[in-house]
Design a protein around this motif. Structure first.
Motif, PDB file in Angstrom:
ATOM      1  N   ARG A  30     -36.743  -1.568  -7.826  1.00 29.81           N
ATOM      2  CA  ARG A  30     -36.532  -1.394  -9.263  1.00 29.81           C
ATOM      3  C   ARG A  30     -36.740  -2.726  -9.952  1.00 29.81           C
ATOM      4  NH1 ARG A  30     -31.931   3.000 -10.330  1.00 29.81           N
ATOM      5  NH2 ARG A  30     -32.392   4.318  -8.559  1.00 29.81           N
ATOM      6  N   ARG A  31     -37.506  -2.657 -10.970  1.00 33.76           N
ATOM      7  CA  ARG A  31     -37.753  -3.863 -11.758  1.00 33.76           C
ATOM      8  C   ARG A  31     -36.667  -3.991 -12.809  1.00 33.76           C
ATOM      9  NH1 ARG A  31     -44.238  -4.066 -12.778  1.00 33.76           N
ATOM     10  NH2 ARG A  31     -44.826  -3.848 -10.602  1.00 33.76           N
ATOM     11  N   ALA A  32     -36.290  -5.196 -13.033  1.00 35.69           N
ATOM     12  CA  ALA A  32     -35.300  -5.447 -14.082  1.00 35.69           C
ATOM     13  C   ALA A  32     -35.934  -5.092 -15.421  1.00 35.69           C
ATOM     14  CB  ALA A  32     -34.875  -6.908 -14.068  1.00 35.69           C
ATOM     15  N   PRO A  33     -35.186  -4.444 -16.308  1.00 37.42           N
ATOM     16  CA  PRO A  33     -35.757  -4.104 -17.607  1.00 37.42           C
ATOM     17  C   PRO A  33     -36.191  -5.376 -18.347  1.00 37.42           C
ATOM     18  CG  PRO A  33     -33.401  -3.598 -17.540  1.00 37.42           C
ATOM     19  CD  PRO A  33     -33.799  -4.071 -16.186  1.00 37.42           C
ATOM     20  N   VAL A  34     -37.355  -5.275 -18.944  1.00 40.07           N
ATOM     21  CA  VAL A  34     -37.900  -6.412 -19.677  1.00 40.07           C
ATOM     22  C   VAL A  34     -37.419  -6.332 -21.127  1.00 40.07           C
ATOM     23  CG1 VAL A  34     -40.029  -7.543 -20.416  1.00 40.07           C
ATOM     24  CG2 VAL A  34     -39.922  -6.423 -18.193  1.00 40.07           C
ATOM     25  N   ALA A  35     -36.826  -7.381 -21.590  1.00 42.41           N
ATOM     26  CA  ALA A  35     -36.349  -7.426 -22.973  1.00 42.41           C
ATOM     27  C   ALA A  35     -37.544  -7.497 -23.924  1.00 42.41           C
ATOM     28  CB  ALA A  35     -35.451  -8.638 -23.177  1.00 42.41           C
ATOM     29  N   ASP A  36     -37.433  -6.812 -25.037  1.00 35.61           N
ATOM     30  CA  ASP A  36     -38.485  -6.836 -26.041  1.00 35.61           C
ATOM     31  C   ASP A  36     -38.502  -8.228 -26.675  1.00 35.61           C
ATOM     32  OD1 ASP A  36     -40.254  -6.481 -28.122  1.00 35.61           O
ATOM     33  OD2 ASP A  36     -39.141  -4.859 -29.075  1.00 35.61           O
ATOM     34  N   PRO A  37     -39.616  -8.941 -26.549  1.00 31.33           N
ATOM     35  CA  PRO A  37     -39.654 -10.295 -27.102  1.00 31.33           C
ATOM     36  C   PRO A  37     -39.569 -10.322 -28.628  1.00 31.33           C
ATOM     37  CG  PRO A  37     -41.824  -9.638 -26.317  1.00 31.33           C
ATOM     38  CD  PRO A  37     -40.869  -8.556 -25.909  1.00 31.33           C
ATOM     39  N   ASP A  38     -39.813  -9.183 -29.251  1.00 25.61           N
ATOM     40  CA  ASP A  38     -39.774  -9.106 -30.708  1.00 25.61           C
ATOM     41  C   ASP A  38     -38.516  -8.397 -31.222  1.00 25.61           C
ATOM     42  OD1 ASP A  38     -42.303 -10.320 -30.862  1.00 25.61           O
ATOM     43  OD2 ASP A  38     -43.299  -8.383 -30.591  1.00 25.61           O
ATOM     44  N   ALA A  39     -37.514  -8.238 -30.375  1.00 29.70           N
ATOM     45  CA  ALA A  39     -36.317  -7.488 -30.758  1.00 29.70           C
ATOM     46  C   ALA A  39     -35.647  -8.076 -31.999  1.00 29.70           C
ATOM     47  CB  ALA A  39     -35.327  -7.434 -29.597  1.00 29.70           C
ATOM     48  N   ALA A  40     -35.535  -9.378 -32.069  1.00 30.25           N
ATOM     49  CA  ALA A  40     -34.884 -10.007 -33.227  1.00 30.25           C
ATOM     50  C   ALA A  40     -35.708  -9.786 -34.500  1.00 30.25           C
ATOM     51  CB  ALA A  40     -34.674 -11.500 -32.980  1.00 30.25           C
ATOM     52  N   ALA A  41     -37.013  -9.886 -34.384  1.00 29.95           N
ATOM     53  CA  ALA A  41     -37.883  -9.673 -35.549  1.00 29.95           C
ATOM     54  C   ALA A  41     -37.778  -8.235 -36.041  1.00 29.95           C
ATOM     55  CB  ALA A  41     -39.335 -10.006 -35.198  1.00 29.95           C
ATOM     56  N   MET A  42     -37.764  -7.297 -35.113  1.00 25.09           N
ATOM     57  CA  MET A  42     -37.675  -5.898 -35.499  1.00 25.09           C
ATOM     58  C   MET A  42     -36.302  -5.595 -36.123  1.00 25.09           C
ATOM     59  SD  MET A  42     -40.689  -4.906 -34.833  1.00 25.09           S
ATOM     60  CE  MET A  42     -40.789  -3.127 -34.757  1.00 25.09           C
ATOM     61  N   ALA A  43     -35.254  -6.214 -35.608  1.00 25.85           N
ATOM     62  CA  ALA A  43     -33.914  -6.024 -36.176  1.00 25.85           C
ATOM     63  C   ALA A  43     -33.852  -6.571 -37.600  1.00 25.85           C
ATOM     64  CB  ALA A  43     -32.865  -6.693 -35.295  1.00 25.85           C
ATOM     65  N   THR A  44     -34.476  -7.728 -37.823  1.00 25.38           N
ATOM     66  CA  THR A  44     -34.522  -8.313 -39.168  1.00 25.38           C
ATOM     67  C   THR A  44     -35.283  -7.399 -40.119  1.00 25.38           C
ATOM     68  OG1 THR A  44     -34.419 -10.552 -38.269  1.00 25.38           O
ATOM     69  CG2 THR A  44     -35.301 -10.322 -40.502  1.00 25.38           C
ATOM     70  N   ALA A  45     -36.384  -6.839 -39.656  1.00 25.14           N
ATOM     71  CA  ALA A  45     -37.171  -5.933 -40.490  1.00 25.14           C
ATOM     72  C   ALA A  45     -36.373  -4.668 -40.818  1.00 25.14           C
ATOM     73  CB  ALA A  45     -38.480  -5.576 -39.791  1.00 25.14           C
ATOM     74  N   ARG A  46     -35.668  -4.120 -39.823  1.00 26.23           N
ATOM     75  CA  ARG A  46     -34.840  -2.934 -40.074  1.00 26.23           C
ATOM     76  C   ARG A  46     -33.757  -3.236 -41.110  1.00 26.23           C
ATOM     77  NH1 ARG A  46     -35.759  -2.114 -34.593  1.00 26.23           N
ATOM     78  NH2 ARG A  46     -33.864  -3.189 -33.970  1.00 26.23           N
ATOM     79  N   GLN A  47     -33.125  -4.395 -40.977  1.00 30.11           N
ATOM     80  CA  GLN A  47     -32.069  -4.782 -41.921  1.00 30.11           C
ATOM     81  C   GLN A  47     -32.641  -4.914 -43.334  1.00 30.11           C
ATOM     82  OE1 GLN A  47     -30.223  -8.533 -41.027  1.00 30.11           O
ATOM     83  NE2 GLN A  47     -28.516  -8.154 -42.408  1.00 30.11           N
ATOM     84  N   SER A  48     -33.815  -5.482 -43.444  1.00 30.78           N
ATOM     85  CA  SER A  48     -34.465  -5.640 -44.749  1.00 30.78           C
ATOM     86  C   SER A  48     -34.735  -4.272 -45.381  1.00 30.78           C
ATOM     87  CB  SER A  48     -35.768  -6.421 -44.582  1.00 30.78           C
ATOM     88  OG  SER A  48     -36.478  -6.478 -45.787  1.00 30.78           O
ATOM     89  N   GLU A  49     -35.252  -3.348 -44.600  1.00 35.45           N
ATOM     90  CA  GLU A  49     -35.538  -2.010 -45.121  1.00 35.45           C
ATOM     91  C   GLU A  49     -34.248  -1.292 -45.520  1.00 35.45           C
ATOM     92  OE1 GLU A  49     -38.427  -0.624 -46.008  1.00 35.45           O
ATOM     93  OE2 GLU A  49     -39.376  -2.499 -45.385  1.00 35.45           O
ATOM     94  N   GLN A  50     -33.187  -1.470 -44.742  1.00 34.84           N
ATOM     95  CA  GLN A  50     -31.912  -0.853 -45.081  1.00 34.84           C
ATOM     96  C   GLN A  50     -31.386  -1.386 -46.412  1.00 34.84           C
ATOM     97  OE1 GLN A  50     -29.736  -1.812 -41.547  1.00 34.84           O
ATOM     98  NE2 GLN A  50     -30.367   0.042 -40.473  1.00 34.84           N
TER      99      GLN A  50
END
Length: 143
Positions: A30-50
């Motif tokens: 089993r491979r360790a799950p790979v973290a999304d390198p853009d997770a913080a950017a996508m969270a910032t974009a979601r917050q902006s849209e909200q």
């Protein structure tokens, strides 16, 4: 004639064990799950849209005539942006005391600048495309 080959009991058992070991199914690693390198950017974009959705809600509540309908169309566009950013739920926020229309234009400009920078810094191409597309939409709407 060839001489007969004699195998000891130990040799036969060893060959059998080796053959069976080679036939066993090995569980895939089993491979360790790979973290999304853009997770913080996508969270910032979601917050902006909200935040924009909350401001549109405030502006629509005070709008009169056709203005409310126009703002409703623009709000739907931002709801689609949020869905493209993985459908986060809209958090309730309290609008500031600045009149909703002026605040919307300012938020759209700020959001466009932020999203533009996030799109450039994004690692994943798909994330960069979504962020750039939303930034372009905000740029057009802020004029």
């Amino acid at each position: 004639m060839r001489p007969a080959v004699t195998l000891s009991r130990r040799a036969v058992l060893g060959l059998a064990a080796a053959a069976l070991a080679g036939c066993q199914r090995k569980a895939p690693r089993r491979r360790a799950p790979v973290a999304d390198p853009d997770a913080a950017a996508m969270a910032t974009a979601r917050q902006s849209e909200q935040q924009l959705l909350a401001m549109y809600d405030a502006a629509i509540a005070t709008a009169t005539g056709d203005t409310g309908d126009l703002l409703g169309v623009e709000r739907a566009e931002h709801a689609a942006h949020l869905a493209a950013l993985e459908g986060a739920t809209v958090a309730a926020t309290t609008p500031t005391s600045v009149p909703p229309f002026q605040r919307l234009t300012s938020l759209l400009r700020e959001s466009a600048d932020t999203l533009h920078g996030l799109a450039i810094a994004a690692v994943e191409g798909g994330n960069a495309a979504v962020l750039a597309s939303i930034a372009a939409s905000h740029t057009v709407r802020s004029r």
